[in-house]
Design an enzyme around this catalytic site. Structure first.
Site, PDB file in Angstrom:
ATOM      1  N   GLU A 147     -10.853  -2.072   3.766  1.00  0.00           N
ATOM      2  CA  GLU A 147      -9.968  -1.537   4.372  1.00  0.00           C
ATOM      3  C   GLU A 147      -9.409   0.063   3.459  1.00  0.00           C
ATOM      4  O   GLU A 147     -10.359  -0.198   3.043  1.00  0.00           O
ATOM      5  CB  GLU A 147      -8.935  -2.387   3.165  1.00  0.00           C
ATOM      6  CG  GLU A 147      -8.545  -3.668   4.702  1.00  0.00           C
ATOM      7  CD  GLU A 147      -7.883  -4.780   4.750  1.00  0.00           C
ATOM      8  OE1 GLU A 147      -6.864  -5.443   5.336  1.00  0.00           O
ATOM      9  OE2 GLU A 147      -7.583  -4.774   2.740  1.00  0.00           O
ATOM     10  N   ASP A 191       0.753  -1.446  -0.024  1.00  0.00           N
ATOM     11  CA  ASP A 191       0.400  -0.099   0.181  1.00  0.00           C
ATOM     12  C   ASP A 191       0.769   1.498  -0.132  1.00  0.00           C
ATOM     13  O   ASP A 191       1.668   1.707   0.693  1.00  0.00           O
ATOM     14  CB  ASP A 191      -0.737  -0.069   1.518  1.00  0.00           C
ATOM     15  CG  ASP A 191      -1.407  -1.208   1.113  1.00  0.00           C
ATOM     16  OD1 ASP A 191      -1.805  -1.720   0.482  1.00  0.00           O
ATOM     17  OD2 ASP A 191      -2.185  -0.897   3.110  1.00  0.00           O
TER      18      ASP A 191
END
Length: 507
Positions: A226, A49
């Site tokens: 998320e 990420d």
């Protein structure tokens, strides 16, 4: 006394880090097989990420989930790179390393212009708000924590009062923090993954947080929620704005594995309310390989919101056939939205124009012509194609990108099925049973049939119908010598016009 001691600790940490951790020399030639040439990837080791995207004092900062010790997930820390144009990145030493059995998960970086936190020494400073992932004797615990940098993000010190937000939960992560200029406080959107909720908090100082509201469950809930991100998005003509709430889903996305959905509506300072108009729920990316995208904080006022994501999928991220690195980022995309007869839609425009080199005009092209780049000729990635198709005569039309006669990637419109798609079932290396797929997006017949395609050594990023469709897929072709053909090759001509640009490497 405690504040004075904390600032002294920051100065000592910064000095030691400068002595022990010199800037990472980019000694690699960045020319390995499948190494992206217009997308960021670390020189070595694992990344996932993007984190803490922020613009500060002339630099765009890209922090990212990073394993400093190998090319598999683990020892999560924040890697760091900076750029002046969102394209050419210079990698710096690890910003926030794993410590005390706590991994540093996803989060935000903000510019504390008014020193609301009391952590800045002279004027403003950068403050990171991240999820700490700790293995305790009782099990996993995820909390929200602060770190501060007084030297443009080069060195960081942990806030001694961490954690600043703790629900005593195993799954509570990925804070997206921004300043609310109307209420004059900070807003946090953070995920309760198993409950399929985004929870909103406010804070006057980044330290004390007050619960405001929950959004969800709604939309797709087949996996964990998320990486939420709350973004104020202008209309395509900048006349109005709308709020977008982006939420990652893993697993269970329609295309398989991990994916990104968005909701469009209004944020009233306390709660997010989804619009009742058509199109208010969609997918930030309809491909397999764009996850946990977040936007940049503190952008100049003349810039549209800008999104950047991780170009992979948790189904096979650990199997990507690259070395000595594993993982890369998408191109940054400027965001806006439209409201038309089909409803609402998010628009994404890739930031790539500064890399354009030699270009070729494409006009009056028939779908039975031999090749877009000239009969028998090949082109090597990276390159960009922009095409405007005329009124479709055939139900299925588009491009095939060949790496040899047996391997190709297909990018096309299917008006019968009302789909735009990328088919990589014949693209090359099939690294996992979940890899050879045809990813699809709903086609809106009242929107134009245009296509922007950015092809790198191991990826295809497509934007269609005025950027209301974004689709990112990894591909691992058998050769870098590509031929591009319009198909089908035995049908009636279809008019198209546009350009092809060779793109310059960012390295």
């Amino acid at each position: 006394m405690q504040k004075r001691l904390f600032h002294e600790v920051i100065r000592v940490v910064a000095t030691l880090a400068f002595l022990v951790l010199p800037l990472c020399a980019q000694t690699s030639d960045y020319d390995q097989p499948y190494r992206p040439q217009v997308h960021f990837s670390p020189e070595e080791h694992w990344t996932n990420d993007p984190n803490g995207l922020v613009f500060y004092q002339g630099e765009y900062h890209l922090f990212f989930q990073y394993n400093p010790f190998g090319n598999q997930w683990g020892h999560m820390s924040w890697g760091h790179a900076v750029s002046t144009d969102l394209l050419h990145w210079h990698e710096l030493p690890v910003a926030i390393p794993e410590h005390d059995d706590t991994m540093i998960f996803t989060g935000s970086v903000v510019v504390d212009h008014q020193n609301t936190s009391g952590l800045c020494t002279h004027g403003d400073c950068l403050v990171a708000i991240y999820t700490g992932h700790t293995q305790t004797p009782e099990g996993i615990r995820q909390t929200q924590n602060l770190a501060v940098s007084l030297d443009k993000g080069r060195n960081w010190a942990q806030y001694p009062g961490n954690p600043v937000l703790d629900l005593h939960m195993a799954d509570f992560r990925d804070p997206s923090v921004s300043w609310d200029p109307i209420a004059h406080h900070w807003i946090m959107a953070v995920s309760l993954p198993k409950e399929h909720k985004v929870r909103f908090y406010s804070s006057p100082d980044l330290k004390q947080w007050t619960l405001l509201s929950d959004f969800g469950p709604t939309g797709d809930t087949n996996g964990d929620w998320e990486c939420p991100d709350l973004i104020r998005v202008p209309s395509s003509n900048r006349a109005r704005t709308i709020w977008a709430l982006k939420v990652g889903l893993n697993p269970g996305a329609p295309q398989g594995g991990s994916g990104e959905q968005y909701f469009l509506g209004d944020f009233d300072g306390k709660a997010f309310h989804q619009s009742h108009l058509r199109g208010s729920h969609g997918w930030t990316n309809y491909g397999k390989d764009d996850y946990c995208a977040i936007s940049f904080n503190n952008l100049p006022k003349d810039q549209k919101p800008t999104l950047l994501g991780w170009m992979s999928n948790w189904q096979y991220a650990a199997k990507i056939p690259t070395t000595p690195w594993r993982g890369q980022m998408s191109l940054p995309r400027r965001l806006s939205y439209i409201s038309d007869s089909a409803g609402l839609a998010l628009i994404q425009e890739p930031v790539v124009a500064p890399l354009r080199g030699k270009n070729y005009e494409v006009s009056a092209l028939s779908i039975n012509s031999s090749a877009l780049y000239g009969s028998g000729h090949t082109i090597q990635p990276p390159f960009e194609i922009r095409l405007q198709f005329g009124h479709p005569v055939e139900p299925v039309f588009g491009l095939r990108i060949y790496s040899d006669q047996q391997h190709w990637t297909e990018v096309a419109f299917d008006t019968n099925k009302k789909e735009f798609y990328i088919d990589r079932t014949h693209s090359g290396a099939a690294i996992s049973p979940d890899f050879p797929v045809r990813t699809t997006a709903p086609l809106i017949i009242t929107r134009p049939y245009d296509l922007t395609l950015i092809v790198d050594r191991s990826s295809v990023e497509a934007f269609a119908q005025d950027g209301t469709i974004a689709m990112t897929d990894l591909v691992f072709p058998v050769s870098n010598n590509l031929q591009i053909q319009i198909f089908p090759d035995d049908a009636k001509p279809i008019q198209s016009e546009g350009q092809l640009w060779e793109l310059k490497s960012i390295w």
